[in-house]
Design a protein around this motif. Sequence first.
Motif, PDB file in Angstrom:
ATOM      1  N   ILE A 153       0.874  -1.179   0.000  1.00 33.29           N
ATOM      2  CA  ILE A 153       0.000   0.000   0.000  1.00 33.29           C
ATOM      3  C   ILE A 153       0.905   1.221   0.000  1.00 33.29           C
ATOM      4  O   ILE A 153       1.674   1.442   0.946  1.00 33.29           O
ATOM      5  CB  ILE A 153      -0.915   0.031   1.230  1.00 33.29           C
ATOM      6  CG1 ILE A 153      -1.749  -1.241   1.326  1.00 33.29           C
ATOM      7  CG2 ILE A 153      -1.824   1.256   1.190  1.00 33.29           C
ATOM      8  CD1 ILE A 153      -2.559  -1.350   2.616  1.00 33.29           C
TER       9      ILE A 153
ATOM     10  N   LEU B  53       1.078   5.267   0.089  1.00 31.28           N
ATOM     11  CA  LEU B  53       0.127   6.242   0.625  1.00 31.28           C
ATOM     12  C   LEU B  53       0.775   7.601   0.836  1.00 31.28           C
ATOM     13  O   LEU B  53       1.949   7.691   1.214  1.00 31.28           O
ATOM     14  CB  LEU B  53      -0.439   5.710   1.946  1.00 31.28           C
ATOM     15  CG  LEU B  53      -1.599   6.450   2.600  1.00 31.28           C
ATOM     16  CD1 LEU B  53      -2.582   5.455   3.213  1.00 31.28           C
ATOM     17  CD2 LEU B  53      -1.079   7.368   3.706  1.00 31.28           C
TER      18      LEU B  53
ATOM     19  N   LEU C  25      -2.152   0.629  -4.890  1.00 28.23           N
ATOM     20  CA  LEU C  25      -1.643  -0.700  -4.576  1.00 28.23           C
ATOM     21  C   LEU C  25      -0.619  -1.120  -5.614  1.00 28.23           C
ATOM     22  O   LEU C  25      -0.635  -0.661  -6.758  1.00 28.23           O
ATOM     23  CB  LEU C  25      -2.786  -1.725  -4.569  1.00 28.23           C
ATOM     24  CG  LEU C  25      -3.956  -1.488  -3.616  1.00 28.23           C
ATOM     25  CD1 LEU C  25      -4.973  -2.614  -3.771  1.00 28.23           C
ATOM     26  CD2 LEU C  25      -3.485  -1.387  -2.182  1.00 28.23           C
TER      27      LEU C  25
ATOM     28  N   LEU D  23      -4.451   1.767  10.294  1.00 27.55           N
ATOM     29  CA  LEU D  23      -5.022   0.966   9.212  1.00 27.55           C
ATOM     30  C   LEU D  23      -4.884  -0.523   9.505  1.00 27.55           C
ATOM     31  O   LEU D  23      -5.813  -1.302   9.299  1.00 27.55           O
ATOM     32  CB  LEU D  23      -4.326   1.287   7.886  1.00 27.55           C
ATOM     33  CG  LEU D  23      -4.787   2.530   7.126  1.00 27.55           C
ATOM     34  CD1 LEU D  23      -3.993   2.689   5.846  1.00 27.55           C
ATOM     35  CD2 LEU D  23      -6.268   2.459   6.818  1.00 27.55           C
ATOM     36  N   LYS D  24      -3.711  -0.911  10.016  1.00 21.09           N
ATOM     37  CA  LYS D  24      -3.478  -2.329  10.260  1.00 21.09           C
ATOM     38  C   LYS D  24      -4.158  -2.813  11.527  1.00 21.09           C
ATOM     39  O   LYS D  24      -4.079  -3.990  11.865  1.00 21.09           O
ATOM     40  CB  LYS D  24      -1.974  -2.605  10.295  1.00 21.09           C
ATOM     41  CG  LYS D  24      -1.338  -2.507   8.907  1.00 21.09           C
ATOM     42  CD  LYS D  24       0.087  -3.024   8.889  1.00 21.09           C
ATOM     43  CE  LYS D  24       0.619  -3.073   7.464  1.00 21.09           C
ATOM     44  NZ  LYS D  24       1.984  -3.639   7.394  1.00 21.09           N
TER      45      LYS D  24
ATOM     46  N   ILE E 150      -7.239  -5.546   6.617  1.00 22.55           N
ATOM     47  CA  ILE E 150      -6.142  -4.828   5.963  1.00 22.55           C
ATOM     48  C   ILE E 150      -4.803  -5.366   6.435  1.00 22.55           C
ATOM     49  O   ILE E 150      -3.851  -5.466   5.663  1.00 22.55           O
ATOM     50  CB  ILE E 150      -6.257  -3.311   6.231  1.00 22.55           C
ATOM     51  CG1 ILE E 150      -7.548  -2.778   5.614  1.00 22.55           C
ATOM     52  CG2 ILE E 150      -5.053  -2.553   5.679  1.00 22.55           C
ATOM     53  CD1 ILE E 150      -7.830  -1.336   5.898  1.00 22.55           C
TER      54      ILE E 150
ATOM     55  N   ARG F  26      -4.373  -9.591   3.826  1.00 19.87           N
ATOM     56  CA  ARG F  26      -5.248  -9.482   2.657  1.00 19.87           C
ATOM     57  C   ARG F  26      -5.942 -10.823   2.398  1.00 19.87           C
ATOM     58  O   ARG F  26      -5.303 -11.807   2.061  1.00 19.87           O
ATOM     59  CB  ARG F  26      -4.454  -9.048   1.426  1.00 19.87           C
ATOM     60  CG  ARG F  26      -5.293  -9.028   0.155  1.00 19.87           C
ATOM     61  CD  ARG F  26      -4.587  -8.381  -1.009  1.00 19.87           C
ATOM     62  NE  ARG F  26      -5.400  -8.476  -2.210  1.00 19.87           N
ATOM     63  CZ  ARG F  26      -5.206  -7.765  -3.314  1.00 19.87           C
ATOM     64  NH1 ARG F  26      -4.201  -6.903  -3.385  1.00 19.87           N
ATOM     65  NH2 ARG F  26      -5.994  -7.927  -4.366  1.00 19.87           N
TER      66      ARG F  26
ATOM     67  N   THR G 105      -9.339  -2.710  -1.967  1.00 12.50           N
ATOM     68  CA  THR G 105      -9.375  -1.247  -1.967  1.00 12.50           C
ATOM     69  C   THR G 105     -10.620  -0.728  -1.257  1.00 12.50           C
ATOM     70  O   THR G 105     -10.579   0.306  -0.575  1.00 12.50           O
ATOM     71  CB  THR G 105      -9.335  -0.712  -3.416  1.00 12.50           C
ATOM     72  OG1 THR G 105      -8.126  -1.138  -4.040  1.00 12.50           O
ATOM     73  CG2 THR G 105      -9.392   0.804  -3.443  1.00 12.50           C
TER      74      THR G 105
ATOM     75  N   ILE H 266      -9.852  -0.650   2.340  1.00 18.36           N
ATOM     76  CA  ILE H 266      -8.902   0.420   2.667  1.00 18.36           C
ATOM     77  C   ILE H 266      -9.626   1.764   2.688  1.00 18.36           C
ATOM     78  O   ILE H 266      -9.461   2.565   3.615  1.00 18.36           O
ATOM     79  CB  ILE H 266      -7.729   0.445   1.673  1.00 18.36           C
ATOM     80  CG1 ILE H 266      -6.918  -0.853   1.753  1.00 18.36           C
ATOM     81  CG2 ILE H 266      -6.819   1.643   1.956  1.00 18.36           C
ATOM     82  CD1 ILE H 266      -5.827  -0.967   0.709  1.00 18.36           C
ATOM     83  N   HIS H 267     -10.422   2.024   1.651  1.00 16.60           N
ATOM     84  CA  HIS H 267     -11.208   3.264   1.630  1.00 16.60           C
ATOM     85  C   HIS H 267     -12.095   3.350   2.865  1.00 16.60           C
ATOM     86  O   HIS H 267     -12.203   4.410   3.501  1.00 16.60           O
ATOM     87  CB  HIS H 267     -12.075   3.319   0.366  1.00 16.60           C
ATOM     88  CG  HIS H 267     -11.387   3.915  -0.818  1.00 16.60           C
ATOM     89  ND1 HIS H 267     -11.295   3.276  -2.030  1.00 16.60           N
ATOM     90  CD2 HIS H 267     -10.748   5.100  -0.984  1.00 16.60           C
ATOM     91  CE1 HIS H 267     -10.636   4.042  -2.874  1.00 16.60           C
ATOM     92  NE2 HIS H 267     -10.294   5.154  -2.279  1.00 16.60           N
TER      93      HIS H 267
ATOM     94  N   ALA I 270     -11.686   1.926   5.829  1.00 18.19           N
ATOM     95  CA  ALA I 270     -10.894   2.177   7.036  1.00 18.19           C
ATOM     96  C   ALA I 270     -10.438   3.634   7.104  1.00 18.19           C
ATOM     97  O   ALA I 270     -10.441   4.242   8.178  1.00 18.19           O
ATOM     98  CB  ALA I 270      -9.689   1.240   7.074  1.00 18.19           C
ATOM     99  N   LEU I 271     -10.061   4.206   5.969  1.00 18.72           N
ATOM    100  CA  LEU I 271      -9.626   5.604   5.946  1.00 18.72           C
ATOM    101  C   LEU I 271     -10.788   6.548   6.253  1.00 18.72           C
ATOM    102  O   LEU I 271     -10.618   7.553   6.943  1.00 18.72           O
ATOM    103  CB  LEU I 271      -9.015   5.940   4.583  1.00 18.72           C
ATOM    104  CG  LEU I 271      -7.676   5.268   4.271  1.00 18.72           C
ATOM    105  CD1 LEU I 271      -7.268   5.541   2.834  1.00 18.72           C
ATOM    106  CD2 LEU I 271      -6.586   5.736   5.233  1.00 18.72           C
TER     107      LEU I 271
END
Length: 258
Positions: A125, A127, A140, A222-223, A228, A231, A240, A243-244, A246-247
């Motif tokens: 990832i 970022l 990614l 995130l982790k 996440i 995987r 993704t 991830i989106h 979680a963000l």
Amino acid sequence: MEITSQQYKIIEPLLPIPRGNLKISNLQVLNAILYVAEHGCKWRGLPARFGRWHSIYMRANRWAKQGVLDRVFLALQENDVINIQVDHVSLDSTAVKVHPDGTGAPKKNGPQSIGKSRAGWTTKIHLVAAGANRAVAFRLSPGQAGDAPEGRKLLKSLEHCGWEGTSVIMDRAYEGDETRQLALELGMTPVVPPKRNRLTPWEYDRELYKKRNEIERLFRRLKGFRRIFSRFDKLDVVFTFFIHFALIVNTLFSVNRP
């Protein structure tokens, strides 16, 4: 951890009107996704309090294919409640181990950013973060991909996004001439230490460089989501999606965080 009604109001207008099983609200679906993301369980493992698991899965799957959370994430970047003026961003990457459930199936339709590195099957990832609570953009790549080339692709995506005049903090993986030159062309100031074998090393803002820990703290958050940290998903569109999600959750919970 659950998304409250007050937090939900921030993103409610950005979500599609529910269809299908109307007994399950979008807020219920979001909290069900949060449970799956946090605990790393399968959809079938959702507690009964969230409603019928298949209805939740179908709505989440529909959102993933339609890029709903992608648009929510982008919209939050311009939200007056969330938007924070900063003078620097950080660029870095982290590797994620791929669970056996996420490997194989080469006939699956869609990109699969999974590759074999020294750590086995992994995904990276990449970022860009503005502080410890806000992600600006990510992408990614397979685990064996180099940080600098992927980092340049990510920086190029920030062109005309209003980040001119800021500093971009990077570690030595990005200290190559091409990466630093790109940052300058984008109107950003690279803050990166030179490698020790550089014949003509440069000066950099050492105090500002200490803030590189901010992106490490964001990766740590995130982790904290098991979907996440490891995987489980074969297709990038699904990974993704988490991830989106979680963000977005991290952003919602950081609104009143000092």
